[in-house]
Design a protein around this motif. Sequence first.
Motif, mmCIF file in Angstrom:
data_model
loop_
_atom_site.group_PDB
_atom_site.id
_atom_site.type_symbol
_atom_site.label_atom_id
_atom_site.label_comp_id
_atom_site.label_asym_id
_atom_site.label_seq_id
_atom_site.Cartn_x
_atom_site.Cartn_y
_atom_site.Cartn_z
ATOM 1 N N GLU A 145 0.837 -1.192 0.000
ATOM 2 C CA GLU A 145 0.000 0.000 0.000
ATOM 3 C C GLU A 145 0.879 1.253 0.000
ATOM 4 O OE1 GLU A 145 -4.068 1.497 2.269
ATOM 5 O OE2 GLU A 145 -2.647 0.185 3.287
ATOM 6 N N SER A 222 -3.817 2.158 -3.125
ATOM 7 C CA SER A 222 -4.526 1.729 -1.923
ATOM 8 C C SER A 222 -5.113 0.350 -2.164
ATOM 9 C CB SER A 222 -5.632 2.726 -1.568
ATOM 10 O OG SER A 222 -6.597 2.774 -2.596
ATOM 11 N N ARG A 261 -2.325 -4.501 2.268
ATOM 12 C CA ARG A 261 -2.756 -3.401 3.132
ATOM 13 C C ARG A 261 -1.827 -3.273 4.327
ATOM 14 N NH1 ARG A 261 -7.277 -0.358 4.627
ATOM 15 N NH2 ARG A 261 -7.465 -0.016 6.867
ATOM 16 N N VAL A 374 1.537 6.262 3.158
ATOM 17 C CA VAL A 374 0.344 5.686 3.756
ATOM 18 C C VAL A 374 0.254 6.131 5.206
ATOM 19 C CG1 VAL A 374 1.475 3.554 4.520
ATOM 20 C CG2 VAL A 374 -0.984 3.534 4.032
#
Length: 863
Positions: A145, A222, A261, A374
């Motif tokens: 991510e 994302s 993620r 992120v």
Amino acid sequence: AFCRGRIVRVPKGPLIRVVGTEVAIPCSVSDYDGPSEQNFDWEFSREADFVRIVSTWDSTFTSEEYQKRVGRGDIKLRRSSNDAVELVIRNIQPADQGRYKCSTPSTDATVQGNYDAEVQVKVISDGLSVSGSKARSSTSLRLSEGDSFKLRCSATTTSPEHTHLHVTWQLKSGSSWRDILSLTHEGKFQPGPGYEERYRSGDIRLDTGANDTYRLSVSQASSADGGAYRCLVSEWVRGADGSWQKIQEKSVEIATVSIQRTDVVISTSNVSVTERDSLDLTCNITTDRSGIFQAEVMWYFSASPDDTLSDAQLLLSMDHDSVVSDSTLISLSHVDRNSYRLLVRDVDVQDSGYYFCEAAIWVPLHNGSWHKVVERTSAPVSVVVTALEPDYDVFLNASKTPKFSDDPTELNCRITNVQDTEANIRFAVSWYYRQHLPGDDVVAEELLASMDADWTLLPGDRGRERIQNGEIIFFKKSADTFSLRIQWTSESDRGDYFCVISAWSRHRNNSWVKSKDVTSTPVNIFWATQDYTLTVEAVKLKPFFVAGHTFEMTCKVSSKNIKTPRYSVLITAEKPLTDQSNPNGTTRIISLNQDSVVRLEDWTDQTRVDGVVLEKVQENEFRYRMYQTQISDAGLYRCVVTAWSPGGGGMWREAVNGLSNPIQIDFQTSGPVFNVSVHSDSPTVYQGEVAELLCIITTEGMPLEPDDMSFDVSWFAVRSFALDREPILLASLDRRGIVTQSRRNGSSDLSLERISPLEFRLRVHGCQDHDFGNHYCVVTPWVRSATGVWQREPDIRAKPIFLSVKMDVLNAFKYPLLIGIGLATVIGLLSCLIGYCSSRWCCKKEVQETRRERRRLMSMEMD
């Protein structure tokens, strides 16, 4: 504009289509008569003759060479409405190039307009090719991510016509494809739904390169960017009418992207620690990022799990350069590559709440700077700090209990068996009272007073005034004993008492917080009492006496169950209802309080101020005397006695009341009887005149000499036609001849005089409107007895007479009329004088006129 007829329309040709694709040629009809649903016939011609293809109403319409294709469904009609159809040809071939004619059978009453239309269809070869980068098949990308990635697509066309390409990058979301970014056939970039903001920020781009390549660039990826990507290319050509038409479309899947993620979690869920211990929490960052990166960590605290970052309190932070913010009791350490530990030392009860951490990952750029890729926030962790409660017991006892009312009461609340207490613990007390009721009735306790952590006394609603007056005292007898003292205990103080000892703990910010309450066993305060009794007996000393003599009676008092009582005495008289001075019947004459202070109550006779005496003969015997009694003193006389017992602070407390038997004063007399009447010769007067009213007294029975009679006369008026208002005192004449008038607001005046021994006259001078109403007189006779004492007889009220005041219209308007006529005459004469003077001297004008001859006309007969 003046013509109307059937119109059949087909697209303007030629229509360019690609071999092997599906073609739909629309045809519509308008301005027709007959049924709303119209039928259509389609025919085809390569050179001259037309061959029938298909019809909507005739199944035998199709020619032999098209029957197989129509039967297989390769050629069919698709109705879009009652007046429009489409000719659909699947897998069109070069042999299908030619002219197509659409016809409609006539349903009109007259033949007007056109009934068929033709369109040219041109079939070209398929020159569009779409492929991935270097013609490789679909690839798989595994990213973290916040990373960036690029995908390439190649699209070319060798069509002989002038065509344009429309390139769209799509992402498969579930079972459907979603547009990301397009380069349209008109050369415009068009982001898909939900990608507008990322396109404006430059995170998503579509670039063209050599060899007809189209590159999709995605930055700050994302988890929503994961999935299958494909390149969708369509070929467009401009029609004869100038509109763009899509002639074919092809797609190729380029890659499958999976985004790992980055999660931020706290290693533990709910935490419970004891006060003064340390709180240890670890923030873990879950990522498979293998390159160089740095993490920025911030710890937050909030009282509610729903608070946002703006509402939460920042505890400590570490930037991507591993610089930690300063704090005394809180530390933040880097345990390993992806773990960050928060340590809170010496926790307090106020540290209970929700803790969460926020982590951001920074990666280096080519120019040496760092870029945040992120940012994540963990779920809140509930932390409960349990307070250190001291262990102790509470014992309540009564050191002084009352035996009688007004005795003192003292209660001691002691703290015992104290364990595990520190220097930061402080004890305070709250006192409660609960009324003691027989049976199972429940009564809520009432707060007498409480102490806070600073030992400040806060009185409750019950007994607040007694606490302020010092009747109830709260004090601390020793370090572990709190006391309550009631100086003078009353019957209302009987009941259950208990105390509550509160332990207060001092926190790091020097504030005190209550940590524990311990309630004592209640102590009952009660003593047996007997009802008070009081007996009063009145005795008349002289059994018979006449008017003018002295009336004397005694009151003897006896009581039981009253501690050292004292008595206050009130003498009352119940007069007959005919007594106009006291319509209620009972009159308070004279009183003597418990301190032997005498006071005249409602005795208002100024001539007999010293005519009544009340004195204390013994501790329980009182004597009342009335000198020179009058006829008006007849009635029933009683003694009202109140017993008082000593209360707290030297005050006397009322115990019980008693009423004696009545003693009657009755005068047997055969004196004269007086009657009163009001008379007026002219009860109706005009304004400004004098009204005369006579108050006439007549006697019956035993005759008296005029010197043995005297009268008090008072005149009253009721300003209404009915006697529904309060009477107004006009004037009074006492028996000594002194006249007293009430204050008047009008211009009229009064006079009151005695014109004979039994007649009194009231005159109203200069009567006005407000002098109307019912007028009457009240007479108080005084008679001299044989002993020479003047006796007052009951008041006598005459029947009222109504006085009317009229206005004299002639006299009222006489002077205004004379003044008006005079002023009008003077003003008229003055106007004439001014006019005459103005015309005589001011406005005179000389006019020269030509003299004319005067000739007589001749008679018509002489003409």
